[in-house]
Design an enzyme around this catalytic site. Structure first.
Site, PDB file in Angstrom:
ATOM      1  N   ASP A 129       0.829  -1.208   0.000  1.00  0.00           N
ATOM      2  CA  ASP A 129       0.000   0.000   0.000  1.00  0.00           C
ATOM      3  C   ASP A 129       0.863   1.256   0.000  1.00  0.00           C
ATOM      4  O   ASP A 129       0.739   2.126   0.879  1.00  0.00           O
ATOM      5  CB  ASP A 129      -0.947   0.021   1.198  1.00  0.00           C
ATOM      6  N   GLU A 156     -11.661  -0.488  -2.563  1.00  0.00           N
ATOM      7  CA  GLU A 156     -10.893   0.266  -1.589  1.00  0.00           C
ATOM      8  C   GLU A 156      -9.694   0.910  -2.274  1.00  0.00           C
ATOM      9  O   GLU A 156      -9.539   0.844  -3.491  1.00  0.00           O
ATOM     10  CB  GLU A 156     -10.439  -0.636  -0.441  1.00  0.00           C
TER      11      GLU A 156
END
Length: 458
Positions: A31, A199
């Protein structure tokens, strides 16, 4: 099988499958946030204990940072997430208001009891982080926008927007107050919800379109990750985002489960950072770097490129110095008022480091750039939208007209700053070397009072 088949079809349209650029050094990342530059060094912040990061001088060779952002966790986290284990998720960084602001999320897996916090530091190379607390939070409801996966970007008008969200209530976006780092507006739901597997949003803009990238599928499963990345577009930052397409498939050679796009605008290029699970290395999560161009109104990504200039300047904070005088492009601090709107005339003045002498340059993807004053957050503007030589240069609230779009042409370290409206360059009136001399637009002369050096500050 159907998804893999569709991914391969879409791959032919969106991703160049040729051999990838080789990254070296410490490549582990999960991420990752938008790669951010401080002077001569690139920074890649990523999920990890205390917020982990790595640095590079050339975008390809990476070295671990000397320590995390937080050695001691902000006190508010224990009250919000009592069982917080120390792993800060999906940080993202942007420069504004004289600081680098890092947005991060704290949560636990599968929960919507979450929060996005923010900290700031005047420097990334010599950091001193101060936590500013919660930006937005969620409380565990099944329909709430889950307060994780923050992403921030600067629009053409200089405004900063935060997008975030995950399963549960989908994706939201809100403007950021650049003085506080907190929300300046309410949150607008823009996509997803109902528990859909969506997401890690990221919004970027090119020309008239905003592009919203989101992850679909499930992360954090190594070689079994089902992550892939979709992109939708809109003519408004708050949507609606439509015509969704696959941007990165679940698998492409060794690249499995790509996640969490960020876009660095550097030397006229768009570089996309993501993570992937390396099928040739036991599914370890690593940093991936791609180059993005646009065709037919849609982004195209390739791993087959070299890091080089694309014929433009980097987004960032700059000072502009007139060659003939050594004085800087400045907005007069003595305000006048015309029709209720503040107008500050542009002039040259000895550089003192104040924000009215600093400019955010934003690549619009059209060959032209916004120039947003760091003090007022208003745009450099040809006053009165005049196309004639001699027209005043001022600042004005951004409205997107051609008199607020600028092109940089030049060589040997000096540039003409030309208006898209008139094609005329910025000029210091009458070749004056005095403080306070007006800046106007004028016919090209080749003289040094029309030549400006650009020094990137952040």
């Amino acid at each position: 099988m159907f998804f893999k088949f569709m991914a391969c079809i879409c791959l032919a349209f969106f991703v160049d499958c040729a051999s990838a650029i080789d990254l070296s050094g410490l490549q582990n990342a999960h991420d990752p946030g938008t790669i951010t530059k401080d002077e001569d060094t690139y920074f890649n912040f990523t999920t990890g204990t205390g917020i982990w990061y790595s640095t590079s001088k050339d975008l390809t060779s990476w070295t671990g940072g000397p320590g995390p952002v937080f050695s001691t966790y902000p006190a508010w986290i224990k009250n919000k997430i009592p069982n917080f284990g120390g792993s800060f998720w999906a940080p993202d960084v942007i420069h504004m208001n004289g600081y680098y602001y890092i947005y991060y999320s704290v949560s636990s897996f599968g929960s919507s009891v979450s929060a996005i916090g923010v900290a700031r530091s005047a420097s990334l190379k010599n950091p001193g982080w101060t936590d500013l607390g919660i930006v937005v939070e969620s409380y565990g409801g099944s329909a709430e926008i889950n307060a994780i996966d923050p992403a921030v970007f600067r629009d053409h008008n200089g405004k900063i927007y935060l997008s975030y969200g995950s399963f549960f209530g989908g994706i939201g976006v809100a403007e950021i107050n650049q003085s506080t780092g907190k929300l300046a507006s309410g949150v607008t739901h823009i996509l997803g919800g109902g528990g859909s597997d969506m997401e890690a949003p990221y919004i970027t803009r090119n020309g008239d379109y905003y592009y919203l990238f989101v992850n679909r599928g499930k992360c954090c499963q190594g070689v079994n990750s089902t992550y892939y990345i979709e992109v939708s577009r809109s003519t408004s930052v708050t949507g609606p985002y439509t015509d969704t397409r696959i941007a990165l498939p679940n698998v492409d050679g060794k690249y499995k489960g790509p996640g969490h796009i960020g876009v660095l605008k550097d030397n006229g290029c768009n570089y996309v950072s993501t993570h992937y699970y390396d099928l040739n290395d036991g599914g370890n999560a690593k940093l991936d770097l791609l180059k993005m161009t646009y065709s037919g109104g849609w982004p195209n990504l390739t791993r087959n490129f070299s890091v080089a200039s694309c014929g433009g300047v980097s987004d960032g904070l700059y000072r502009f110095t007139a060659r003939h005088s050594g004085k800087d492009l400045t907005i007069d601090t003595n305000a006048t008022t015309i029709n209720g709107n503040p107008v500050y005339l542009a002039e040259q003045y000895t550089y003192s480091g104040t924000k009215n002498q600093q400019w955010y340059v934003i690549n619009q993807g059209t060959g032209y750039y916004s120039m947003i004053n760091a003090n007022s957050l208003q745009s450099l503007d040809v006053y009165g939208n005049a196309a004639t030589a001699g027209a005043s240069i001022a600042q004005w609230p951004y409205w997107g007209g051609n008199g607020q779009k600028w092109n940089f042409t030049g060589s040997a370290g000096f540039y003409l700053i030309e208006s898209n409206l008139s094609g005329l360059p910025l000029d210091v009136l009458n070749l004056s070397t005095a403080n306070g001399a007006r800046v106007i637009q004028w016919n090209p002369t080749g003289a040094a009072n029309q030549q400006w050096s650009m020094v990137r500050l952040k």
